[in-house]
Motif scaffolding. Structure first.
Motif, PDB file in Angstrom:
ATOM      1  N   THR A 220      44.525  44.160  43.556  1.00  0.00           N
ATOM      2  CA  THR A 220      43.285  44.149  42.761  1.00  0.00           C
ATOM      3  C   THR A 220      43.604  44.037  41.273  1.00  0.00           C
ATOM      4  OG1 THR A 220      42.160  45.475  44.427  1.00  0.00           O
ATOM      5  CG2 THR A 220      41.194  45.436  42.229  1.00  0.00           C
TER       6      THR A 220
ATOM      7  N   THR B  71      42.349  40.969  38.987  1.00  0.00           N
ATOM      8  CA  THR B  71      41.457  41.245  37.861  1.00  0.00           C
ATOM      9  C   THR B  71      42.077  40.774  36.558  1.00  0.00           C
ATOM     10  OG1 THR B  71      40.651  43.194  39.053  1.00  0.00           O
ATOM     11  CG2 THR B  71      40.122  43.042  36.720  1.00  0.00           C
TER      12      THR B  71
ATOM     13  N   ARG C 246      41.728  37.081  36.348  1.00  0.00           N
ATOM     14  CA  ARG C 246      40.327  36.715  36.088  1.00  0.00           C
ATOM     15  C   ARG C 246      40.010  36.866  34.603  1.00  0.00           C
ATOM     16  NH1 ARG C 246      36.458  39.857  39.821  1.00  0.00           N
ATOM     17  NH2 ARG C 246      37.423  38.425  41.317  1.00  0.00           N
TER      18      ARG C 246
ATOM     19  N   ASP D 177      35.496  31.966  39.595  1.00  0.00           N
ATOM     20  CA  ASP D 177      36.816  32.218  39.028  1.00  0.00           C
ATOM     21  C   ASP D 177      37.600  30.930  38.784  1.00  0.00           C
ATOM     22  OD1 ASP D 177      36.663  34.888  38.718  1.00  0.00           O
ATOM     23  OD2 ASP D 177      37.617  35.404  40.612  1.00  0.00           O
TER      24      ASP D 177
ATOM     25  N   GLN E 151      31.091  40.899  37.910  1.00  0.00           N
ATOM     26  CA  GLN E 151      32.519  41.035  38.196  1.00  0.00           C
ATOM     27  C   GLN E 151      33.279  39.731  37.929  1.00  0.00           C
ATOM     28  OE1 GLN E 151      33.093  42.474  42.141  1.00  0.00           O
ATOM     29  NE2 GLN E 151      31.899  44.356  41.844  1.00  0.00           N
ATOM     30  N   TYR E 152      32.539  38.592  37.801  1.00  0.00           N
ATOM     31  CA  TYR E 152      33.194  37.295  37.640  1.00  0.00           C
ATOM     32  C   TYR E 152      32.991  36.703  36.246  1.00  0.00           C
ATOM     33  CZ  TYR E 152      33.472  37.507  42.721  1.00  0.00           C
ATOM     34  OH  TYR E 152      33.726  37.872  43.999  1.00  0.00           O
TER      35      TYR E 152
ATOM     36  N   ILE F  43      34.894  43.210  33.456  1.00  0.00           N
ATOM     37  CA  ILE F  43      36.203  42.898  34.043  1.00  0.00           C
ATOM     38  C   ILE F  43      37.281  43.800  33.421  1.00  0.00           C
ATOM     39  CG2 ILE F  43      37.938  41.091  34.278  1.00  0.00           C
ATOM     40  CD1 ILE F  43      35.638  39.060  34.318  1.00  0.00           C
TER      41      ILE F  43
ATOM     42  N   GLU G 139      37.042  47.270  34.973  1.00  0.00           N
ATOM     43  CA  GLU G 139      37.592  47.302  36.331  1.00  0.00           C
ATOM     44  C   GLU G 139      39.118  47.225  36.300  1.00  0.00           C
ATOM     45  OE1 GLU G 139      35.837  44.273  38.654  1.00  0.00           O
ATOM     46  OE2 GLU G 139      33.846  45.232  38.758  1.00  0.00           O
ATOM     47  N   LEU G 140      39.687  46.444  35.348  1.00  0.00           N
ATOM     48  CA  LEU G 140      41.146  46.347  35.244  1.00  0.00           C
ATOM     49  C   LEU G 140      41.749  47.702  34.848  1.00  0.00           C
ATOM     50  CD1 LEU G 140      43.741  44.713  35.219  1.00  0.00           C
ATOM     51  CD2 LEU G 140      43.217  44.043  32.848  1.00  0.00           C
TER      52      LEU G 140
END
Length: 759
Positions: free
Chosen positions: A380, A384, A387, A421, A472-473, A479, A482-483
């Motif tokens: 993950t 991430t 991304r 992505d 999330q994209y 992002i 989340e990272l």
């Protein structure tokens, strides 16, 4: 008193004129170089006085070219202000433009020409759609060519428009006026012969009849005389044809009597044959029913035996499977020592209990699960990070900016969000026309907006799909968050893995001991099952032998029943084949009868006591139901052939008779034709006897015709002298006429001619 006629000519975007206003109340001289519009103005007078464009004269141009020249636009107008018995009125024409092939529309309204009706303050022409409402207050009326003619002459339907510019008393008078007017318009283009013909037609009413019409004056007398003469000649020509017709008539009557008798014999024979075939068909139908009933009973028996055989076969398979399984169990348990196995189990359980007591003192997670979770978190983090690094090159932010959040939410309920992505020029995605992609996505979104979405394969409601996590994209802040969370979780799992490493070693030992214990327990269980299977093997072998014996008996009985069924099938097939053959013969007989037509009622013989055929006369008496049906049809076919031959011969005789009568009627123009052939032949016999008196009467009528024609020719010579005097008077008058003022002179001169004309 003021004259009646046009007082003003107005052109708006017509011909070579953007605008022209011509006063017609006084003499007008047109002077100017070529191609400035002199001829255009003069030719336009035809639009007022000539009803149809096809009757107008525009030298060198077609009708379509003329309309396109004078009325090139929808706002092209030609207007005539006229002084009429009802006061000033305006008659006009306007174009319809190229869309309607440059057609023109005639109209008229009461009152004088007013500039503001057709032009704006800036002198721009107004379309007819804007002009109509204002002219409607002045009694606007749309007209056709016939209405214009009626308005000029006062004869016919004029749409309540009375111009009164051509005071004639008949349509013929208007036609002469129209020809004379066209001649004056194109005076310099007329040759001498055309000018003479025009002047003669003008004075035709005064000169009287200048011809002898033989058709009108002598047609009846000549036709009567010619008819008498033709009848005499035709009767002399058709004597042999009459005798031929009588001979063919006698032969036709004989053939008709023969045809009626043959038809009665065919009907009697066919009825007898039809009854015999029906009896044979019933017998075959009964046989088929009996055989099918017996076969149906055998079919039920066969199905029962076949079902029983399948059951026995299934049972035998089950017994064989069980027997083989028991044998394998016995062979596998032969190497097992139950006492040694019990001792090993006791030792392993004690060792396992000791390890579990030690494990309870360690409070940590399973390292295997931690490693698996750590692997997922590491994946993950990597995904991430990529991304976030590729966010500027990804298609997601651009699509959101171009389509908006609402469209993206609807579209990616059915599309894969992972597309957001991808790079638009990467190895997995290549976008060559970004605008086309946006149009395609917008079209798809417009389709998805309908609830439910109707597709060729069915319908889909987007309300039943989970909204995609678009942030999330395409949201950089989301992002990054989340990272960071994934990175923190990765570090935490690494610490927990170190703590659980020692416990995992003991857990592995416990699991290994448990696996060994399970194997030993399974071996003991197999040994116990093998002992039980060894006791059941003899019983299974006896049962297998019994099932095989029963299967053999059921198979033999089933095969015997199948043989009986095949025998019945063969009998049914033969009976059905025989039935189909009988049906074919019946159909053939029916078609043969249908192909023949009964003799017409007019063929009935004069002797009504003719005996019907009896059974002894029928060729089928000697046949029975068991005979070959083809022989039966062969017996009746000679009657069919004889009847067809009789019909053909009768038709030939009738055709010959008709041709003979047709020749007679053609030569006599059907003078002797009556309702029936018999009546016609009777009249022809009588006519042959009356030839001499008719010949004498024809000679007398011819003498009377010659005498009357001589008197008529004498009168014609007298009229020719009168015609010569009129021509001389016209020549003298044409020299003394000084001039005709354009339009005014025509009106005065034509009115004076009408007053002096008897018509």
């Amino acid at each position: 008193m003021a004259f009646l006629g046009p007082t003003r000519l107005v052109l708006i975007h017509a011909g070579t004129f953007d605008f022209a206003d011509v006063d017609l109340t006084r003499p007008l001289h047109l002077i100017g170089p070529n191609n400035v519009g002199k001829t255009t103005l003069v030719n336009l007078l035809q639009l007022l006085y000539v009803d149809k464009i096809s009757h107008m004269s525009f030298a060198g141009y077609t009708t379509r070219e003329t309309k396109r020249y004078y009325f090139p636009e929808r706002y092209s107008y030609v207007l005539f202000e006229c002084r009429t018995p009802e006061g000033l009125q305006v008659f006009g024409l306007h174009g319809t433009g190229p869309a309607k092939n440059y057609d023109i529309q005639r109209f008229a309204y009461a009152g004088p020409w007013v500039r503001s009706d057709f032009l704006t303050d800036t002198n721009a022409p107004r379309p007819m759609d804007e002009v109509k409402p204002e002219l409607a207050l002045k009694n606007l009326r749309l007209m056709k060519a016939g209405h214009l003619r009626a308005a000029l002459t006062g004869i016919g339907e004029n749409k309540a428009v009375h111009l009164g510019l051509v005071p004639v008393k008949s349509q013929e008078g208007y036609d002469r006026f129209r020809d004379l007017f066209k001649g004056l318009i194109r005076l310099r283009h007329l040759d001498q012969h055309t000018l003479k013909s025009t002047l003669c037609n003008t004075y035709a009413a005064e000169l009287g009849d200048l011809s002898v019409d033989l058709k009108t004056d002598y047609a009846d007398q000549f036709a009567k005389m010619q008819g008498q003469r033709d009848e005499i000649e035709k009767m002399e020509m058709i004597e042999d044809s009459i005798r031929t017709a009588l001979r063919h008539y006698d032969r036709r009557q004989y053939l008709r009597d023969t045809g009626v008798q043959t038809w009665k014999q065919i009907m009697h024979t066919a009825n007898e044959l039809r009854d015999m075939l029906e009896e044979a068909a019933r017998a075959q139908t009964q046989t088929i029913h009996q055989e099918k009933s017996a076969r149906s009973h055998l079919q039920e028996t066969y199905r029962g035996l076949d079902t029983r055989r399948d059951e026995l076969n299934q049972t035998l398979g089950s017994v064989n499977g069980t027997l083989q399984r028991f044998k394998r169990r016995a062979e596998a348990a032969a190497e097992i020592d139950p006492e040694a196995t019990e001792r090993d189990l006791k030792h392993l359980r004690e060792e396992q209990a000791s390890l579990r007591a030690k494990i309870q003192s360690i409070d940590a997670d399973n390292p295997k699960r931690i490693r698996a979770r750590l692997k997922r978190v590491r994946s993950t983090v990597e995904r991430t990070r990529r991304r976030l690094e590729n966010l500027e090159d990804a298609v997601g932010p651009g699509l959101k900016k171009a389509l908006g959040t609402a469209r993206m939410d609807r579209l990616f309920r059915i599309l894969n969000p992972e597309l957001l992505d991808l790079s638009p020029s990467g190895s997995y995605l290549s976008i060559t026309d970004y605008e086309a992609l946006l149009k395609r996505l917008q079209h798809l979104d417009d389709t998805l907006t309908a609830t439910p979405w109707v597709a060729p394969w069915g319908t889909l409601s987007l309300n039943g799909l989970t909204p995609p996590p678009l942030d999330q994209y395409i949201d950089a802040g989301r992002i990054r968050t989340e990272l960071q969370n994934a990175t923190n979780e990765q570090e935490r799992l690494r610490e927990r893995l170190k703590i659980a490493e020692n416990r995992s070693t003991m857990d592995a030992k416990v699991q290994s001991l448990q696996a060994t214990i399970d194997e030993l327990q399974a071996a003991l269980h197999r040994y116990q099952n093998a002992e039980e299977a060894a006791r059941q093997i003899p019983e299974l072998r006896r049962k297998k032998k019994q099932i095989k014996a029963e299967m053999q008996d059921v198979t033999q009985r089933r095969d015997a029943v199948r043989n009986d069924m095949q025998m019945h099938d063969k009998r049914i097939h033969n009976a059905e084949a025989r039935y189909e053959q009988i049906q074919e013969y019946r159909q053939e007989l029916k078609e043969e009868q249908r192909a023949l037509h009964a003799p017409p009622a007019a063929w009935a013989p004069s002797n009504e006591d003719t005996e019907k055929p009896t059974a002894s006369d029928s060729p089928l008496v000697a046949h029975s139901v068991e005979d070959d049906a083809d022989d039966m049809l062969a017996a009746i076919r000679p009657l069919f052939d004889a009847y067809r031959t009789t019909l053909d011969d009768e038709k030939d005789a009738d055709d010959r008779l008709c041709r003979a009568l047709r020749r007679i009627h053609t030569q006599t123009t059907a003078q002797y034709e009556r309702d029936t052939v018999e009546a016609t032949l009777s009249v022809l016999r009588d006519e042959l006897q009356g030839l001499p008196p008719r010949r004498k009467a024809a000679e007398n009528m011819w003498q009377q015709l010659i005498t009357g024609l001589g008197r008529k020719l004498s009168d014609l010579l007298s009229r020719l002298d009168t015609l010569q005097a009129k021509v001389n008077a016209i020549r003298i008058r044409s020299r003394t006429t000084l001039t005709f003022w354009l339009l005014t002179g025509i009106q005065v001169w034509w009115a004076s001619r009408q007053q002096s004309s008897p018509r």
